[in-house]
Design a protein around this motif. Structure first.
Motif, PDB file in Angstrom:
ATOM      1  N   LYS A 101      34.370  44.017   8.593  1.00 56.31           N
ATOM      2  CA  LYS A 101      34.902  45.399   8.858  1.00 56.31           C
ATOM      3  C   LYS A 101      34.942  46.181   7.651  1.00 56.31           C
ATOM      4  O   LYS A 101      35.512  45.760   6.608  1.00 56.31           O
ATOM      5  CB  LYS A 101      36.169  45.174   9.725  1.00 56.31           C
ATOM      6  CG  LYS A 101      36.754  46.850  10.101  1.00 56.31           C
ATOM      7  CD  LYS A 101      38.159  46.382  10.826  1.00 56.31           C
ATOM      8  CE  LYS A 101      38.766  47.872  10.875  1.00 56.31           C
ATOM      9  NZ  LYS A 101      39.995  47.594  11.840  1.00 56.31           N
ATOM     10  N   GLY A 102      34.529  47.333   7.540  1.00 55.18           N
ATOM     11  CA  GLY A 102      34.460  48.078   6.538  1.00 55.18           C
ATOM     12  C   GLY A 102      33.255  48.216   5.223  1.00 55.18           C
ATOM     13  O   GLY A 102      33.195  48.719   4.550  1.00 55.18           O
ATOM     14  N   VAL A 103      32.437  47.060   5.777  1.00 53.92           N
ATOM     15  CA  VAL A 103      31.374  46.986   4.812  1.00 53.92           C
ATOM     16  C   VAL A 103      30.548  48.279   4.671  1.00 53.92           C
ATOM     17  O   VAL A 103      29.922  48.425   3.824  1.00 53.92           O
ATOM     18  CB  VAL A 103      30.700  45.573   5.311  1.00 53.92           C
ATOM     19  CG1 VAL A 103      29.826  45.564   6.303  1.00 53.92           C
ATOM     20  CG2 VAL A 103      29.813  45.152   3.884  1.00 53.92           C
ATOM     21  N   ARG A 104      30.154  48.668   5.992  1.00 55.51           N
ATOM     22  CA  ARG A 104      29.379  49.782   5.928  1.00 55.51           C
ATOM     23  C   ARG A 104      29.790  50.910   5.218  1.00 55.51           C
ATOM     24  O   ARG A 104      28.743  51.637   4.624  1.00 55.51           O
ATOM     25  CB  ARG A 104      28.694  49.986   7.536  1.00 55.51           C
ATOM     26  CG  ARG A 104      27.995  48.812   8.061  1.00 55.51           C
ATOM     27  CD  ARG A 104      27.794  49.082   9.466  1.00 55.51           C
ATOM     28  NE  ARG A 104      26.429  49.956   9.547  1.00 55.51           N
ATOM     29  CZ  ARG A 104      25.429  49.474   9.431  1.00 55.51           C
ATOM     30  NH1 ARG A 104      24.863  48.133   9.509  1.00 55.51           N
ATOM     31  NH2 ARG A 104      24.236  50.375   9.606  1.00 55.51           N
ATOM     32  N   GLU A 105      30.976  51.130   5.382  1.00 53.61           N
ATOM     33  CA  GLU A 105      31.449  52.366   4.783  1.00 53.61           C
ATOM     34  C   GLU A 105      31.312  52.234   3.139  1.00 53.61           C
ATOM     35  O   GLU A 105      31.224  53.305   2.391  1.00 53.61           O
ATOM     36  CB  GLU A 105      32.996  52.572   5.321  1.00 53.61           C
ATOM     37  CG  GLU A 105      33.202  53.029   6.722  1.00 53.61           C
ATOM     38  CD  GLU A 105      33.013  51.799   7.619  1.00 53.61           C
ATOM     39  OE1 GLU A 105      33.007  51.998   8.934  1.00 53.61           O
ATOM     40  OE2 GLU A 105      32.731  50.759   7.120  1.00 53.61           O
ATOM     41  N   ALA A 106      31.765  51.084   2.671  1.00 52.72           N
ATOM     42  CA  ALA A 106      31.632  50.871   1.581  1.00 52.72           C
ATOM     43  C   ALA A 106      30.074  50.940   0.916  1.00 52.72           C
ATOM     44  O   ALA A 106      29.959  51.283  -0.396  1.00 52.72           O
ATOM     45  CB  ALA A 106      32.461  49.467   1.051  1.00 52.72           C
ATOM     46  N   ALA A 107      29.115  50.707   1.712  1.00 54.81           N
ATOM     47  CA  ALA A 107      27.847  50.992   1.003  1.00 54.81           C
ATOM     48  C   ALA A 107      27.237  52.243   0.851  1.00 54.81           C
ATOM     49  O   ALA A 107      26.523  52.721   0.430  1.00 54.81           O
ATOM     50  CB  ALA A 107      26.721  50.010   2.063  1.00 54.81           C
ATOM     51  N   SER A 108      28.270  53.218   1.640  1.00 58.36           N
ATOM     52  CA  SER A 108      27.885  54.740   1.287  1.00 58.36           C
ATOM     53  C   SER A 108      26.376  55.112   1.624  1.00 58.36           C
ATOM     54  O   SER A 108      25.833  55.789   0.732  1.00 58.36           O
ATOM     55  CB  SER A 108      28.194  55.052  -0.416  1.00 58.36           C
ATOM     56  OG  SER A 108      29.404  54.807  -0.317  1.00 58.36           O
ATOM     57  N   GLY A 109      26.040  54.388   2.939  1.00 57.69           N
ATOM     58  CA  GLY A 109      24.529  55.060   3.049  1.00 57.69           C
ATOM     59  C   GLY A 109      23.662  53.685   2.853  1.00 57.69           C
ATOM     60  O   GLY A 109      22.360  53.902   3.440  1.00 57.69           O
TER      61      GLY A 109
END
Length: 242
Positions: A44-52
């Motif tokens: 959870k939250g890994v995609r947000e941290a990737a910033s695109g």
């Protein structure tokens, strides 16, 4: 040119994995392998941290063990901030990536291995690598964030691969000013200053020459001259003449 493969051993935090993906995407690295990520995958939250940089995460492969993750590689470089007492070659990032670029150019598959957030790689894991890469950090604070380490390696990889071209150059969009344009500007400037009473009578010629030299040192473009002349026109009295 195929890029090196990034291998994270037992990464724990979603933020670190996401930021690693972002760092990889910044420099053209796309293949990510995760060895036994803590608390499962995806996080959870890994995609947000990737910033695109979600294409890196979408293509990530998960392995139960390190030997499985490196089985198809021809060479493996382990990153560490600590001396391990192992008889291995030790590189800084720049020469390491120069060797990686050469080997990839010969068709080899190369892995870059990074350890856990808190304790890094074990000695046994380092022993599986062909060479060690370490960073010229300070003795007082040698620890790097996981994504920072990947970022540094990605930057040096892009340089070594001959791909480190700047996205914009800052080149002049206006051609250099002609002598005619500069002489006209000098005349307008000196006339405007004369009307304003700027020159002490006995120093007019010296000051005028100094100001011409100043403008020459600016290597003015045609646009510079037009802008300067527009500013001088704005300073003239309403009923003034050029």
């Amino acid at each position: 040119m195929t890029a090196p493969i990034v291998i994270l051993v037992e990464p724990q935090l979603a933020e670190n994995i996401g930021m690693t993906a972002r760092a990889m995407a910044n420099f053209g690295l796309s293949e990510l392998r995760l060895v036994a990520p803590k608390n499962g995958w995806p996080k959870k939250g890994v995609r947000e941290a990737a910033s695109g940089a979600t294409h890196v995460l979408d293509g990530a492969k998960v392995y139960a063990t390190l030997p499985e993750a490196i089985a198809d590689l021809h060479a493996l470089f382990a990153t560490t901030a600590r001396e391990r007492g192992q008889m291995k070659r030790v590189f800084a990032p720049e020469p390491a990536m120069a060797e990686v670029a050469g080997r990839i150019g010969r068709g080899e598959r190369i892995g870059l291995m990074f350890g856990r957030e808190r304790v890094g790689l074990t000695n046994d894991e380092v022993s599986l690598a062909d060479a060690i890469v370490t960073f010229p950090v300070t003795e007082e604070f040698p620890s790097l964030n996981l994504a920072q380490a990947v970022l540094l390696m990605g930057y040096e990889w892009r340089r070594a691969a001959g791909l480190a071209t700047l996205r914009f150059s800052g080149e002049m969009l206006s051609p250099p000013a002609t002598r005619e344009a500069l002489l006209s500007l000098f005349a307008s400037l000196e006339a405007t200053l004369e009307r304003a009473g700027f020159y002490p009578p006995e120093k007019r010629e010296i000051i005028a020459r100094n100001m011409r030299d100043m403008l020459h040192r600016m290597s003015m473009t045609e646009q510079d001259v037009r802008t300067f002349r527009g500013a001088l026109r704005a300073l003239k009295p309403r009923n003034g003449t050029d």
